[in-house]
Design an enzyme around this catalytic site. Structure first.
Site, PDB file in Angstrom:
ATOM      1  CG  HIS A 148      -2.399   0.728   0.907  1.00  0.00           C
ATOM      2  ND1 HIS A 148      -2.384   1.998   0.174  1.00  0.00           N
ATOM      3  CD2 HIS A 148      -3.477   0.379   1.327  1.00  0.00           C
ATOM      4  CE1 HIS A 148      -3.650   2.345   0.229  1.00  0.00           C
ATOM      5  NE2 HIS A 148      -4.405   1.414   0.894  1.00  0.00           N
ATOM      6  CG  ASP A 384      -9.952  -9.294 -21.276  1.00  0.00           C
ATOM      7  OD1 ASP A 384      -9.614 -10.343 -21.420  1.00  0.00           O
ATOM      8  OD2 ASP A 384     -10.876  -8.503 -22.445  1.00  0.00           O
TER       9      ASP A 384
END
Length: 438
Positions: A148, A384
């Site tokens: 993070h 994708d």
């Protein structure tokens, strides 16, 4: 579930021309320094036919050439300040398999079985880790972990979209903006807001933990599905007391108000007990003059805190609670972000303060408070690799009591999935009331 690890290796960036020097580094910004110092893990699931591992790995190499930070390491500069070393040491890429069908093996809901679908989050040098797990039915799960301190959810989701583009042989677009030195303090500094006890706390502060009988082992994570129809009714209910010139509360504000009340009731909080909700606020659209460039890669989040007594939450109607949340978020605007930048540069080190989030990240129990992480606007479903987007996207199992995640449902019809970790004994009550509009 028995996961068989086939290979584990480091993957470096693949550059088109001459590789850049590996001695450079990027200083962490004031926003990077106050966020959570830990890895975050997410899970994707894809139905067959799926993209070959070699294609996914090649796409990862190409995307790392554009997002070099992920292939580096955390370190310090000559002054001891935290930086990202652009040394191209690489990210961890793990190939694994399970000799069973995905539907027979993994629960779509949050469970500890998810932890075997991504590398461990503890003691990790790599800033990104990927695990591709193949199942006998042809399904594929991609577990992704990211540190993070390097990037927030907005920036990380942009990288994931780029990874998919590169895997499909497309140009990465839009390109990220890498300069983290753009947040200059004002001269003289203007400290219009209080940041002590908010983003920063004293190094010597001793946190007082609630006296509760439950332990971390009693925490269970529950997934709630809210349909678009329910959310529409909830939003209308939350906005019912607004005047003719007032905008209705957002779906997010309405839903969080509903959850705050339901969880407060399920926890059985004492009526006089104070409770607060911590909400992430993205500064990309809020900082002005100068405006943050599109594609800024890094952390740019501060937090809004809505506070109330348990009695008031349960006694007052839903619009009252929604307004508490709305007002808290609205107050974190350009002037607040600029005040924070000035404070972080002039006061935090001078007063030897430490980030509040670092202390909070070690907690597994937020009782009587909540934290809400909204992933509703991030394009996580756009990862994708060439055979279509995922049919499941979710955070990994993270049993922190009171840490709530909001995600768009994979059905794509405007419904929302909420992941709610609570103590086992509070869950039955929450289940009874989480769909009640009363």
């Amino acid at each position: 579930m028995k996961v068989k690890i086939g290979s584990s290796k480091l993957v470096q960036p693949l550059y088109e021309g001459n590789p850049p020097p590996t001695t450079n580094y990027i200083p962490l910004s004031v926003f990077d320094k106050v966020t959570y110092d830990q890895h975050v893990a997410i899970i994707y699931a894809y139905r067959p036919p799926t993209t070959p591992n070699a294609t996914i790995e090649l796409g990862l190499k190409k995307s790392l050439a554009v997002y070099r930070e992920w292939a580096g390491r955390l370190g310090k500069d000559s002054n001891g300040e935290p930086v990202i070393l652009l040394n191209d040491e690489g990210v961890r890429f793990v190939e694994a398999s399970v000799d069973r069908a995905l539907d027979q093996t993994v629960s779509i809901g949050p469970s500890a079985s998810l932890l075997s679908l991504h590398p461990s989050l503890e003691g990790v040098e790599e800033l990104v880790q990927v695990q591709v797990t193949r199942f006998s039915c042809g399904s594929m799960v991609v577990g992704f972990t990211a540190h993070h301190l390097v990037a927030d959810g907005h920036a990380t989701s942009s990288f994931l979209v780029a990874w998919g583009q590169a895997s499909r042989g497309l140009e990465i677009s839009p390109l990220p903006f890498h300069d983290r030195t753009i947040f200059s303090p004002r001269d003289p500094p203007i400290l219009d807001f209080e940041h002590r006890g908010v983003e920063y706390v004293s190094k010597n502060i001793k946190k007082v933990y609630p006296l509760i009988d439950n332990s971390v082992d009693d925490i269970v994570a529950h997934k709630v599905h809210y349909t678009a129809e329910f959310l529409s009714k909830l939003k209308a209910r939350a906005s019912s007391m607004n005047g003719p010139h007032d905008r209705p509360f957002s779906t997010f504000e309405s839903l969080v108000a509903h959850l705050w009340r339901a969880i407060t009731r399920a926890r059985g909080l004492n009526g006089q007990e104070n409770t607060q909700v911590r909400i992430s606020v993205d500064g990309r659209a809020r900082l002005k003059n100068p405006k943050v460039p599109n594609g800024y890669f890094g952390n740019l989040v501060l937090w809004a805190f809505a506070k109330a007594r348990a009695n008031d939450l349960l006694r007052e109607p839903l619009p009252y609670v929604a307004k508490l949340l709305h007002d808290a978020v609205v107050n974190v605007q350009d002037d607040y972000f600029k005040s924070f930048i000035d404070f972080a540069n002039h006061k935090a080190k001078e007063e030897d303060l430490v980030p509040n989030a670092v202390a909070d990240s070690k907690e597994s129990i937020l009782w009587p408070n909540l934290e809400v992480d909204s992933w509703l606007r991030f394009p996580f479903y756009d990862l994708d690799f060439g055979s279509g987007g995922p049919y499941i996207f979710m955070p990994s199992f993270s049993p922190t009591e009171g840490m709530i995640f909001l995600l768009p449902s994979f059905t794509g019809d405007g419904s929302i999935d909420v992941f709610v970790p609570l103590f086992q004994q509070n869950l039955p009550t929450f289940k009874q009331i989480c769909y009640s509009l009363d």
